[in-house]
Enzyme design. Structure first.
Site, short mmCIF file in Angstrom:
data_model
loop_
_atom_site.label_atom_id
_atom_site.label_comp_id
_atom_site.label_asym_id
_atom_site.label_seq_id
_atom_site.Cartn_x
_atom_site.Cartn_y
_atom_site.Cartn_z
N ASP A 172 0.86 -1.18 0.00
CA ASP A 172 0.00 0.00 0.00
C ASP A 172 0.90 1.24 0.00
O ASP A 172 1.60 1.51 0.98
CB ASP A 172 -0.88 -0.05 1.28
CG ASP A 172 -1.87 1.08 1.35
OD1 ASP A 172 -1.66 2.12 0.69
OD2 ASP A 172 -2.87 0.93 2.09
N HIS A 173 0.86 1.97 -1.10
CA HIS A 173 1.79 3.09 -1.24
C HIS A 173 1.46 4.26 -0.32
O HIS A 173 2.23 5.20 -0.19
CB HIS A 173 1.83 3.56 -2.71
CG HIS A 173 3.14 4.12 -3.13
ND1 HIS A 173 4.07 4.62 -2.23
CD2 HIS A 173 3.71 4.29 -4.35
CE1 HIS A 173 5.13 5.07 -2.88
NE2 HIS A 173 4.95 4.87 -4.16
#
Ligand code: CAO
Length: 427
Positions: free
Chosen positions: A399-400
């Site tokens: 998850d950036h």
């Protein structure tokens, strides 16, 4: 003759001190047997306590936020009949937070997949779900006004009356966070009469598929995914695995590569704690426990059983538990608590094939490791001498919003190094 009876919280399993989140009645209301009186919410489930008999509410002994346990008096009911046992019938559970589970599947209405997915994800108690079904309201289209966005009766009633105050766009149509860019204005889904082109047959999706589809769709749309690929040299680990299987032959436990990967995952999660975390608003909840989920392919669809406290278990113990959970998953007998609490997931296609893929993160986790089939690869450290190395392809989706590319690359490198030489977990 009228009798007043105290209505008490019935047996609610292992739960105690459960908060009251909704009271459906007020003094003077007439209720019928089975009408919901209050809703309780533990961290696992929302439960409605129904009336055991018909009567008139004469007093209410609790308020929203109070914590109750089995035997706590909720309210008094004047009945016209002879005295009855004061215990209410079994509470009606639904999953807390609307997360997909067998329990969610049990309350899905018959209808199209989109509506069923909306029900599965909705954060609402059983009575509210029932009311929504009676009024033909798609829970997936409502935004709850209760605590933490819970959908309450008033939301359903207002929506049914056409007030429209609760209408919220489905996840796929949601405006991007931050606003300003506007909602995603998509073309309608193509409607094609396939029979015009050749014979077809229609097969309904299984309940599990509908639930996992809704979860996967939300996770895919909401989480900015990036996948980093790498590979682990398991040339040394594979003969060790084979040797251990020989030694453990009599125990009946068979160890695949997956339990080793679980151990490597814990080592990497300990070294990079932000991978063992969940986003909560602007904060990151770092977990000091290591419960690893694994994707299991079942005839009804994808399920993710969770092995708890992998850090405290040996590889054979993990392998044994994994076999048991995978069997329960295939037999459709996994319980909700055997699929909850995971902090990281491994999705292994190693027994099937492929080289790399892009797994979808299992929210609210922030990363997932995808693994494919190992293969022999020519390797050279200097470009002159070459050796064959057994190579395991790794695909880490992250998850950036939480993790940066550099951290993901470091995680993969460490994970691979641990598999290449398990002694590294000692350091
Ligand atoms: N490389 C090479 N061989 C591998 C391997 C790998 N990475 N992983 C497993 N294998 C081998 C095993 O050793 C076993 O070999 P033998 O039959 O010779 O003993 C064989 O492949 C089958 O393994 P398995 O799949 O039964 O066991 P597992 O522990 O690797 O996996 C489970 C268990 C439950 C995860 C698996 O059965 C499964 O369901 N996998 C699919 C997961 C999935 O669908 N993921 C995608 C999710 S996204 O849609």
């Amino acid at each position: 003759m009228s009798n007043a009876i105290d209505i008490k919280v019935p047996d609610i399993g292992d739960f105690s001190d459960v908060p009251v989140i909704e009271i459906f009645v007020k003094v003077g209301d007439t209720v019928k047997a089975e009408d919901p009186l209050v809703s309780l919410e533990s961290d696992k489930a929302t439960m409605d306590v129904p009336a055991p008999v018909s009567g008139v509410v004469t007093a209410i002994g609790i308020k929203i936020g109070d914590k109750v346990s089995e035997g706590s008096v909720i309210l008094s009911l004047a009945t016209g009949d002879a005295p009855v046992a004061a215990a209410a019938p079994s509470p009606q559970p639904s999953p807390a937070g609307g997360r997909g589970s067998e329990a969610a599947a049990a309350v899905l209405p018959a209808g199209n997949a989109e509506v069923e997915a909306g029900f599965a994800l909705a954060y609402a108690g059983p009575a509210v779900r029932k009311l929504a079904r009676e009024l033909g309201v798609d829970l997936g289209k409502l935004k709850g006004t209760g605590d933490h966005g819970r959908i309450v009766r008033a939301d359903v009633e207002a929506f049914a009356k056409g007030g429209g105050t609760s209408a919220a766009p489905a996840a796929s149509k949601a405006a991007p966070a931050g606003g300003g860019v506007g909602g995603i204005d998509l073309l309608p889904w193509p409607k094609v009469d396939f029979a015009k082109f050749g014979p077809t047959e229609r097969k309904e999706l299984s309940r599990i598929k509908k639930i996992s589809a809704a979860n996967l769709h939300r996770n895919w749309v909401v989480i900015p995914h990036v996948t980093t690929h790498d590979e682990a040299d398991i040339t040394e680990l594979e003969p060790f695995r084979v040797q251990m299987n020989k030694e453990l032959e009599k125990s009946g436990v068979k160890i695949s590569m997956l339990p080793f990967m679980m151990k490597a995952a814990v080592a990497a999660l300990k070294k990079f704690p932000e991978f063992n975390a969940s986003l909560d608003g602007d904060a990151l909840v770092l977990k000091n426990y290591w419960h690893i989920g694994f994707a299991a392919d079942t005839p009804n669809g994808l399920m993710v059983p969770v092995i708890r406290d992998v850090d405290k278990k040996t590889v054979p113990e993990i392998a044994k538990e994994m076999g048991e959970l995978a069997k329960l998953a295939r037999d459709g007998k996994l319980k909700p608590d055997q699929m909850s609490g995971g902090t990281f997931t491994i999705s292994s296609l190693g027994g099937i094939g492929g080289i790399y893929f892009t797994p979808i993160i299992n929210a609210p986790e922030v990363a997932i490791m995808g693994v494919c089939k190992s293969y022999w690869k020519q390797h050279s450290a200097d470009g002159k001498t070459w050796t064959s190395r057994l190579t395991l392809p790794l695909s880490l989706s992250w998850d950036h919003r939480v993790i940066d590319g550099a951290a993901a690359a470091r995680f993969n490198v460490y994970f691979a190094n641990v598999l290449a030489d398990l002694r590294r977990v000692l350091f």
